[in-house]
Write a protein that holds these residues in place. Structure first.
Motif, PDB file in Angstrom:
ATOM      1  N   VAL A 415      37.209  42.251  45.922  1.00 16.49           N
ATOM      2  CA  VAL A 415      35.945  41.991  45.231  1.00 16.49           C
ATOM      3  C   VAL A 415      34.800  42.176  46.230  1.00 16.49           C
ATOM      4  O   VAL A 415      34.847  41.668  47.350  1.00 16.49           O
ATOM      5  CB  VAL A 415      35.925  40.563  44.652  1.00 16.49           C
ATOM      6  N   THR A 460      40.120  33.622  44.918  1.00 15.31           N
ATOM      7  CA  THR A 460      40.018  34.078  43.529  1.00 15.31           C
ATOM      8  C   THR A 460      38.868  33.418  42.780  1.00 15.31           C
ATOM      9  O   THR A 460      38.580  33.792  41.638  1.00 15.31           O
ATOM     10  CB  THR A 460      41.330  33.795  42.790  1.00 15.31           C
ATOM     11  N   ALA A 463      32.928  34.932  42.485  1.00 14.41           N
ATOM     12  CA  ALA A 463      32.605  35.992  41.529  1.00 14.41           C
ATOM     13  C   ALA A 463      31.131  36.374  41.516  1.00 14.41           C
ATOM     14  O   ALA A 463      30.781  37.407  40.947  1.00 14.41           O
ATOM     15  CB  ALA A 463      33.021  35.567  40.118  1.00 14.41           C
ATOM     16  N   ARG A 464      30.255  35.585  42.149  1.00 15.83           N
ATOM     17  CA  ARG A 464      28.819  35.878  42.059  1.00 15.83           C
ATOM     18  C   ARG A 464      28.098  35.317  43.289  1.00 15.83           C
ATOM     19  O   ARG A 464      28.702  34.650  44.120  1.00 15.83           O
ATOM     20  CB  ARG A 464      28.214  35.299  40.779  1.00 15.83           C
ATOM     21  N   ASP A 467      28.249  31.614  44.221  1.00 15.82           N
ATOM     22  CA  ASP A 467      29.489  31.182  44.864  1.00 15.82           C
ATOM     23  C   ASP A 467      29.418  31.388  46.374  1.00 15.82           C
ATOM     24  O   ASP A 467      29.869  30.551  47.162  1.00 15.82           O
ATOM     25  CB  ASP A 467      30.681  31.953  44.287  1.00 15.82           C
TER      26      ASP A 467
END
Length: 802
Positions: A415, A460, A463-464, A467
């Motif tokens: 990611v 995991t 995501a953004r 975070d």
């Protein structure tokens, strides 16, 4: 997650850090520590001792007198009845509780006499030290713990048995599955204390051969199993694990069993990757098939319970049958036995939601399922299985066949998120440079390249941008973030009128001596029988819960009355002489179609103010509470009308409560039969007031009336009427007939008995009359009284008492 602090030394250095400091610093950096405790805290003054002699007790057939060397010069004499202590035990080393020692559970040992012979302590079994047999597999199960040969004499038993360690008990949130491992917590520790962190790559030497010639793996549902990794070990030897492994497992709260099982548990704790081992000979054709189970298939799991599987569950199978429930538990048909010689180690990544649903449906939540359901890193499976095989070789537990079967359908691309230092500073209220933010992230395994943050695969939850900002904040230190005022326009929140009315009603109830109760909104259908509702009563039609905890919690209530009576009964059963409770409870009124609740339409939720009391208030005092409630809420025109058809209440002591001519509730004495069902004795009073109607009756404008300047004139009136005439109706007639000068009417006496004809009653009222602009004359007051008497006579046949 329990973490022995000594285990951290394999990955980072915490020298000089006290347990208290470790607790505080890790909690402040975002890893909540519940407690840090000393493993052997309950054991004191227990040392190792060598048996020098064993002789029979002169006055007992089973007691023995032992002399022991405990490293203190003079031998210590101890009398014991342990069956495994015999003259042949001379030379054995065992745990010895000296005078004034303590054991787990608060057990204290002091010197004393047994059958007249002095005994200066006690020799211990492993149970008395709080250990399981797996921790000391060499021990006798019903006797003194004899320690391995070479154990030093006079040594503290905590050091000998690995109990001289500190353990941190972490509360791991569901978004951080990486911290359900020693390595994950070591990474957090190293970042918190700014210490080096390193994990060695497992090294497996192998014994030759090729796993692919002996077995194969097919994953038919890669969406539920993104990665499946397996290795093969032959010529295994089932035996106890070494002491260091047993001690670490015990410190983590895991019971040691044997070397193969202990290795899989050890790797699960170390890497956070659950593992499973199969007996290779139980797999038909050496094949593993990962697929959805078929409806009608069944499996007996390792706990000996048979389970029916469905096609919503993922199973590990061979060509013929399921051999494990994926991510939950293995099957008994592939269990490792004492004669097992070839083992398949499984390390896989399963879809978390599927594992959770399966575990819940089968009623068997395990350590493995608890980790899988949070979402694990597919990149971890290979290192975990290699680590297990490395331990197999280190422990001499078997020979690892060369090669790995690795079916990988996971996305290897990491990611990537934009690195936005200014936005993160704005969000956090900080002024950190880009380099400082980058350093915070790199401590935790993130990388910053070309304006992007590369998120490590084990995180995991990232995501953004927000975070990432949280990671920077906790590494910088929450306690260092300055306190600032909100920069935007301040909006002051306030309660809505309905909320204000609800709070006011609750306050009035408390001031009247009622305590607030809170009960469940779901009840049993039997509750309607308890309050006397008929089988065909439409109020019994309720919304049914799809997944109830049981029949007692299977429907949504349409009345709060049974919950209130249950609370009163609970107080009465505990011998509370009085109880006064109120609840602003919610009822759920379903949409009814064809005599049933429509399951496709949500029920209408309404609040009901319910009051209940026993042992404290009379019927009329309880009525006064309702009047005071409505008066304080500024509800005018309150009336009470007899209600004889409510099966829950006494037909002669129940009334509807009306405001503005509309029924807003009911109050009265509970029917004796209903009260008896709840085990209640005496008069039980309750009221049910529909809050929506109560709120609608509130007059928002409150008129100010100045204090009167002129005196009031008070007259009393007593009349005879039929016993069936309501006193409230008579009062309403007086108020209407007496005219504008009538200020107040108060009922002060109702009498039936001697001097009163049968079927009649005497009702007495006090009338207070006043004018705002003058003192009233006797003529004006007499006229008002005559009008009131005439109205009573005309409407009710009332006769003035002489």
């Amino acid at each position: 997650m329990k973490l022995p602090l000594s285990w951290l030394k394999d990955y980072t250095n915490i020298d000089g850090v006290t347990p208290k400091e470790y607790d505080a610093r890790l909690t402040m950096s975002g890893s909540k520590v519940e407690e840090v405790y000393y493993l052997g805290a309950e054991i004191d003054n227990v040392v190792t001792g060598k048996i020098l002699s064993v002789v029979d007790h002169p006055d007992s057939d089973h007691l023995k007198i032992c002399q022991l060397d405990v490293g203190q010069g003079e031998p210590v004499q101890i009398v014991t009845g342990a069956p495994n202590v015999t003259p042949d035990s001379v030379g054995e080393v065992c745990p010895v509780c000296l005078h004034k020692s303590t054991l787990p559970g608060g057990v204290k040992i002091t010197q004393g006499k047994l059958r007249g012979v002095p005994s200066n302590g006690m020799m211990c079994s492993f149970q008395e030290l709080g250990l399981s047999h797996g921790c000391v597999p060499y021990a006798c199960e019903n006797g003194i713990l004899f320690l391995p040969e070479g154990t030093p004499v006079g040594e503290d038993i905590k050091k000998v048995l690995g109990l001289d360690d500190w353990v941190a008990d972490f509360e791991i949130t569901s978004n951080r599955p990486d911290c359900l491992s020693v390595i994950g917590l070591a990474r957090e520790t190293a970042a918190t204390f700014d210490r080096p962190f390193a994990v060695k790559t497992p090294v497996v030497h192998g014994c030759g051969g090729d796993i692919r010639t002996q077995m194969s793996v097919e994953v038919r549902d890669p969406d539920l199993c993104p990665r499946y990794t397996a290795r093969l070990v032959k010529n295994i030897k089932i035996e106890p694990s070494p002491a260091w492994m047993r001690e670490r497992l015990h410190a983590c709260g895991v019971r040691p069993i044997n070397n193969i099982v202990d290795i899989t548990n050890y790797v699960m704790l170390e890497y956070g990757q659950p593992m499973h081992s199969f007996d290779y000979t139980c797999l038909s054709d050496g094949k593993i098939v990962v697929r959805r189970a078929r409806n009608g298939e069944s499996i007996q799991t390792l706990d000996g319970v048979d389970h029916d599987l469905t096609d919503s569950m993922l199973a590990i199978c061979d060509n013929d049958k399921p051999v494990a429930v994926a991510g939950v538990m293995g099957g008994a048909n592939s269990e490792i036995e004492e004669d097992t010689r070839t083992v398949v180690f499984e390390s896989a990544c399963f879809h978390g939601a599927t594992v959770r649903v399966t575990a819940k449906a089968l009623g068997m939540r395990t350590e493995a399922s608890g980790r899988f359901e949070k979402g694990l890193d597919p990149r971890m499976t290979l290192d975990a299985v290699n680590r297990a095989c490395e331990l197999v070789e280190q422990l001499g537990a078997g020979e690892v066949v060369d090669g790995v079967i690795d079916v990988d359908h996971s996305d290897p691309a990491p990611v990537r998120l934009p690195f936005e230092p200014e936005q993160m500073n704005g969000l956090l209220g900080l002024n950190l440079s880009a380099a400082e933010q980058q350093a915070c992230l790199e401590k935790l395994g993130f990388a910053v390249e070309n304006g992007e943050v590369i998120v490590p695969s084990f995180r995991t939850d990232i995501a953004r941008m927000c975070d990432l900002a949280e990671e920077v904040a906790r590494m910088y230190g929450y306690d260092k973030i300055p306190t600032t005022l909100y920069a935007g326009e301040m909006v002051q929140g306030e309660f809505t009128p309905k909320q204000q009315a609800e709070r006011a009603a609750s306050l009035i109830c408390r001031e009247a001596g009622f305590d607030e109760a809170m009960t469940h909104s779901f009840i049993s259908p039997k509750f309607y029988d308890m309050i006397g509702w008929a089988e065909n009563d439409p109020r019994r039609i309720s919304t049914t819960i799809l997944n109830p905890l049981g029949e007692d919690f299977s429907i949504m209530r349409t009345t709060v009355l049974p919950s209130m009576l249950d609370s009163l009964a609970h107080n009465h059963a505990h011998r509370n002489p009085t109880a006064s409770l109120f609840e602003m409870g919610t009822v759920y009124l379903p949409v009814i179609r064809d005599g049933k609740a429509d399951p496709d339409v949500l029920p209408c939720e309404q609040k009901v103010l319910t009051l209940g009391t026993y042992g404290r208030l009379s019927f009329f005092q309880f009525k006064g509470v309702i009047e005071a409630l409505c008066r304080e809420l500024n509800i005018k025109g309150l009336q009470f009308a007899p209600q004889k058809n409510n099966p829950s209440y006494h037909p002669g002591r129940c009334a509807d409560v009306l405001a503005g001519g509309e029924v807003i509730g009911v109050f009265g004495a509970i029917h004796p039969t209903v009260a008896a069902r709840y085990g209640l004795s005496g008069e039980v009073l309750t009221a049910e007031l529909q809050f929506e109607k109560l709120f609608a009756a509130i007059e928002t404008e409150k008129l100010y009336h100045p204090l009167p300047k002129f005196p009031a004139s008070t007259r009393d009136i007593a009349v005879l009427v039929d016993d069936s005439v309501p006193a409230a109706a008579m009062q309403a007639a007086i108020e209407q007939a007496a005219g504008a000068i009538l200020e107040n009417v108060k009922l002060f006496d109702v009498y039936k008995g001697k001097g009163i004809p049968e079927g009649k009653k005497s009702v007495a009222y006090s009338l207070s009359m006043r004018a705002a602009d003058r003192t009233l004359t006797d003529e004006e007051c007499d006229k008002a009284m005559k009008n009131a008497l005439a109205a009573l006579e005309r409407s009710f046949g009332a006769v003035l008492r002489g």
